[in-house]
Design an enzyme around this catalytic site. Structure first.
Site, mmCIF file in Angstrom:
data_model
loop_
_atom_site.group_PDB
_atom_site.id
_atom_site.type_symbol
_atom_site.label_atom_id
_atom_site.label_comp_id
_atom_site.label_asym_id
_atom_site.label_seq_id
_atom_site.Cartn_x
_atom_site.Cartn_y
_atom_site.Cartn_z
ATOM 1 N N GLU A 9 42.457 -7.764 -42.701
ATOM 2 C CA GLU A 9 42.752 -8.948 -41.907
ATOM 3 C C GLU A 9 42.951 -8.527 -40.461
ATOM 4 O OE1 GLU A 9 45.856 -11.545 -43.268
ATOM 5 O OE2 GLU A 9 45.614 -10.872 -45.344
ATOM 6 N N LYS B 182 43.049 -16.097 -44.067
ATOM 7 C CA LYS B 182 42.613 -14.708 -43.916
ATOM 8 C C LYS B 182 42.810 -13.898 -45.194
ATOM 9 C CE LYS B 182 45.331 -13.925 -40.350
ATOM 10 N NZ LYS B 182 45.827 -15.285 -40.016
ATOM 11 N N THR B 183 43.957 -14.077 -45.830
ATOM 12 C CA THR B 183 44.290 -13.211 -46.964
ATOM 13 C C THR B 183 43.310 -13.394 -48.114
ATOM 14 O OG1 THR B 183 46.631 -13.125 -46.396
ATOM 15 C CG2 THR B 183 46.051 -12.703 -48.698
#
Length: 795
Positions: free
Chosen positions: A158, A114-115
């Site tokens: 996120e 996600k990051t």
């Protein structure tokens, strides 16, 4: 939102600090507490936040709005004080939802990735001039920030599935990366986790701005709405022609009937190709131009703690990564192995959370299998209560049972740097991985390496009994001059023309050292050789380059630079090389092989074959020698007889082959399993025979690097060079020589298993033209020698 005073319990958390940054930009008063100094807290102080390095009820004021995360327990004194005062408390996901109101939201969710993906999307939109707001779980290296209040209409963030908070908002657009068993301490069952993701898909407002990975089994089972992306056939956004480059990855995309070729992103690993492809497609749907996306992809520097380069000492390169789930660990190890192929990979692994270890203990060992050495340390509990039986010793047992005792070490956290540095050697690649304090180990290892200064013992062998003895000495001297003495202890072994050995610290010194007994090594020389970490057998010609010295090193269980004894023997017998090439559909010039006995018995048979099948002019070559020794041209039977006599004066076997009128093009190959080819060169002999004098004498001809070839000629040549290298079983390095005739056809000439290494030799010049210095090239050769030894499972 009216101006308020916010207090963060756990301000230093990467997600919490991003929210605090946006509040500060909006003009709010921000304070917060945490338990340790960090660069994140320091930067927030500089931006105007008040920071406390402890959790204390006295820090809570009656006008505070309290921000907390799922990691904060009710026993926290600040939480208890806030409850006593009945203060307004917001989970960080609720604050994020408030900050996103009035914006179009683009959320990234999934078990892993996600990051980096959300950071890349935010960066692409920013570079396109859309000035997005963003909150991501890592520090963007380009900006040094993890959160920003933008003036544009988009907000990128996120969406955290770990605590179900990703269901508190309905995004405008979304990317869903993957779905695996993770955070079951919260979800309890896989069915509830799947249901949570299904709800997220349903809540996404614009299904035309929703992308999910078709390669992921968990997502595919849900079969949600939106567009798919992946390498899988049938994906809406289809990736193909993936490859790793020096700067990152490159791939093609087919999307909505259009091909987007050679997309490059400065990130490593197949997983980052997948994730960036989703960003590419979503950004296009948002109206960002293809050109702008491509430029941003190449400029993106990634985020901290995602395969982050920490530095190098004693040629040991150290990287750090936040990965803590087995899938993340396996993907990161694959990415760094592709980025720095065939180097020894040492992974410092810190397991994270007792619940994760309990649930995934059988998945951690295979995720670490591609590492050469795993140094495990204690489980980082992350404030969890220990689980009976789930201990560091328990997981260590799992690792050793799967990977082998020799491949795994367990070092307690307080001794990790002190003991771990002793296991490192020059040219290693180190990866520290885990979501805990393992991130601080890289810097400490760099300091320890600067103090310890590990070295490798290198035995550089040269000379020999062949006619190429002088060339061997020149190659060895150049290698000795270029070896980095800060990481190599070098000693030279010299073999004279009669086969007698000497050794010393320099070539001059070993020439003056006492001779061994004829036909044997002295005990002193043999012991010195056996104690070496790696051997460079810089011999040219028979009894050195032809597999003899390579086999000798293997008998001593010593890693050595270059091809093994089988490939060396094959390459140094020109007719064998041609036969193997022919079987593998590599073009070879028609030829005939003969030897002293057969030719003396019936010379007329060979003469007739040359006249009727090959036709003049032809070339006669000694099969076991290089450097053009024993090679000459014949245009008639008289010259043929003379040429054969010349070859037989230096060898007992020769070949006669048809002449090719054209250019001499050479290729420098490097690698064991993963082969790279440098920029090719051309020998500027102006149609004259490239003999020993033209190679090494005062009238040596020039070498053009790179060779002037059409793109198609270069592509074909690179393909054939690698094919020939692999066909004969080369490892380490070799030079593959071709003729390029006037019709544009390549013909294999020969393969040199230990090419000349003089300052003006073609092999190092080709790599110089490809951006690799001679010391760097030697480092690569030594790393490949060590890799070849590891792969042989001999030691």
């Amino acid at each position: 939102m009216d101006l308020q005073r916010f207090h963060f319990i756990g301000l230093g958390g990467i997600g919490m600090s991003a929210l605090a940054r946006i509040l500060l930009e909006e003009g709010h008063v921000v304070s917060g507490s945490d338990l340790a100094v960090s660069s994140v807290l320091t930067s927030l102080q500089e931006e105007g936040a008040t920071v406390f390095l402890q959790h204390d009820a006295a820090q809570i004021q009656p006008d505070h709005t309290i921000i907390y995360s799922s990691a904060i327990h009710e026993s926290n004194p600040e939480w208890q004080r806030a409850a006593e005062l009945s203060l307004h408390r917001l989970h960080r996901s609720e604050l994020l939802d408030q900050l996103m109101r009035g914006k179009k939201t683009a959320l990234v969710t999934g078990t892993h990735g996600k990051t980096t993906t959300s950071a890349l999307l935010a960066f692409v939109l920013a570079e396109a001039g859309l000035d997005p707001s963003y909150v991501v779980g890592g520090i963007l290296k380009n900006s040094g920030r993890n959160g920003k209040k933008g003036r544009g209409e988009w907000f990128v963030a996120e969406a955290d599935e770990s605590d179900g908070s990703f269901l508190k908002t309905s995004p405008t657009a979304a990317i869903v990366l993957n779905l695996e068993d993770e955070h079951l301490d919260y979800w309890k069952t896989r069915e509830l986790l799947d249901q949570g993701f299904a709800t997220f898909f349903q809540q996404t407002q614009n299904k035309d701005l929703l992308f999910w990975c078709a390669d992921d089994v968990g997502l595919k089972a849900l079969n949600p709405s939106g567009h798919t992306y992946g390498f899988s056939e049938g994906s809406d956004v289809r990736l193909s022609r993936f490859c790793q480059t020096a700067r990152g990855v490159r791939y093609d995309i087919t999307w909505q009937g259009k091909l987007f070729p050679a997309i490059e992103v400065a990130l490593f690993g197949r997983h980052n190709a997948l994730n960036s492809a989703a960003v590419f497609a979503l950004a296009l749907q948002m109206g960002v131009s293809e050109e702008s996306i491509r430029k941003a992809f190449q400029a993106f520097q990634g985020t901290k703690r995602r395969l982050e380069y920490k530095g190098q000492a004693s040629k040991v390169a150290i990287y750090d990564d936040y990965g803590h789930h087995p899938t993340e660990i396996a993907a990161t190890i694959a990415a760094i192995s592709d980025h720095m192929p065939e180097r020894r990979l040492v992974v410092f692994f810190q397991p994270h959370r007792y619940t994760r270890v309990a649930h995934l203990s059988d998945e951690f060992p295979p995720s670490l299998a591609k590492a050469d050495l795993v140094i495990m340390t204690d489980i980082y509990g992350a404030n969890e209560t220990p689980i009976r039986g789930v201990t560091s010793r328990f997981l260590y047992g799992k690792l050793t049972a799967h990977l082998g005792q020799e491949k795994v070490r367990w070092i307690k956290r307080d001794k990790l740097v002190e003991e771990g540095v002793k296991l490192l050697q020059p040219l290693d690649v180190v990866l520290t991985i885990g979501a805990g304090d393992i991130t601080h180990v890289g810097a400490s290892l760099l300091e320890a390496l600067h103090i310890r200064k590990p070295k490798l013992k290198v035995a550089l062998l040269c000379g020999g009994m062949s006619a190429e003895h002088p060339v061997s000495l020149q190659s060895a001297q150049h290698i000795a001059d270029e070896l980095d003495r800060s990481i190599y202890d070098v000693e030279i072994g010299f073999v004279n023309e009669q086969g007698l050995w000497r050794h010393g610290t320099t070539l001059d010194a070993c020439l003056k050292a006492p001779l061994s007994r004829k036909g044997a090594l002295s005990a002193r020389t043999l012991n010195w050789l056996a104690a070496s970490d790696v051997v460079i057998p810089a011999f040219h010609g028979p009894r050195g380059e032809d597999g003899m010295m390579q086999g000798f090193c293997e008998a001593l269980l010593l890693p050595y630079v270059g091809c093994d004894y089988r490939a060396s023997a094959l390459c140094m017998q020109k007719s064998w090389t041609k036969q193997v090439a022919g079987v593998n559909q590599i073009p070879i010039v028609p030829f005939i092989e003969s030897n002293r006995h057969a030719y003396r018995l019936d010379p007329h048979a060979l003469h007739r074959y040359v006249e009727t099948t090959l036709s003049y002019p032809v070339w006669v070559k000694a099969v076991h020698l290089g450097s053009s020794i024993g090679v000459s041209r014949a245009a008639n039977i008289t010259e043929l007889t003379t040429a054969i006599d010349l070859s037989l004066s230096v060898d007992d076997t020769f070949i006669v082959e048809r002449e090719v009128v054209g250019r001499q093009i050479e290729f420098a190959a490097l690698g064991n399993d993963i082969v790279r080819i440098a920029e090719p060169c051309e020998i500027l002999s102006e149609g004259q025979f490239y003999d020993y004098e033209k190679k090494y004498g005062v009238s040596a001809v020039d070498v053009a690097v790179p060779a002037q070839l059409t793109p198609e000629q270069k592509q074909i040549g690179l393909f054939l060079a690698e094919k020939a290298y692999r066909a004969v079983g080369c490892k380490g390095f070799a030079r593959v020589d071709f003729f390029l005739d006037e019709q544009g056809q390549y013909w294999l000439n020969e393969i040199n298993p230990f090419p000349g290494f003089r300052p003006k030799s073609a092999y190092p010049l080709m790599w110089l033209a490809s951006g690799m210095s001679v010391p760097e090239l030697i480092d690569q050769l030594i790393a490949l020698a060590l890799h070849k030894q590891r792969a042989s499972h001999v030691r």
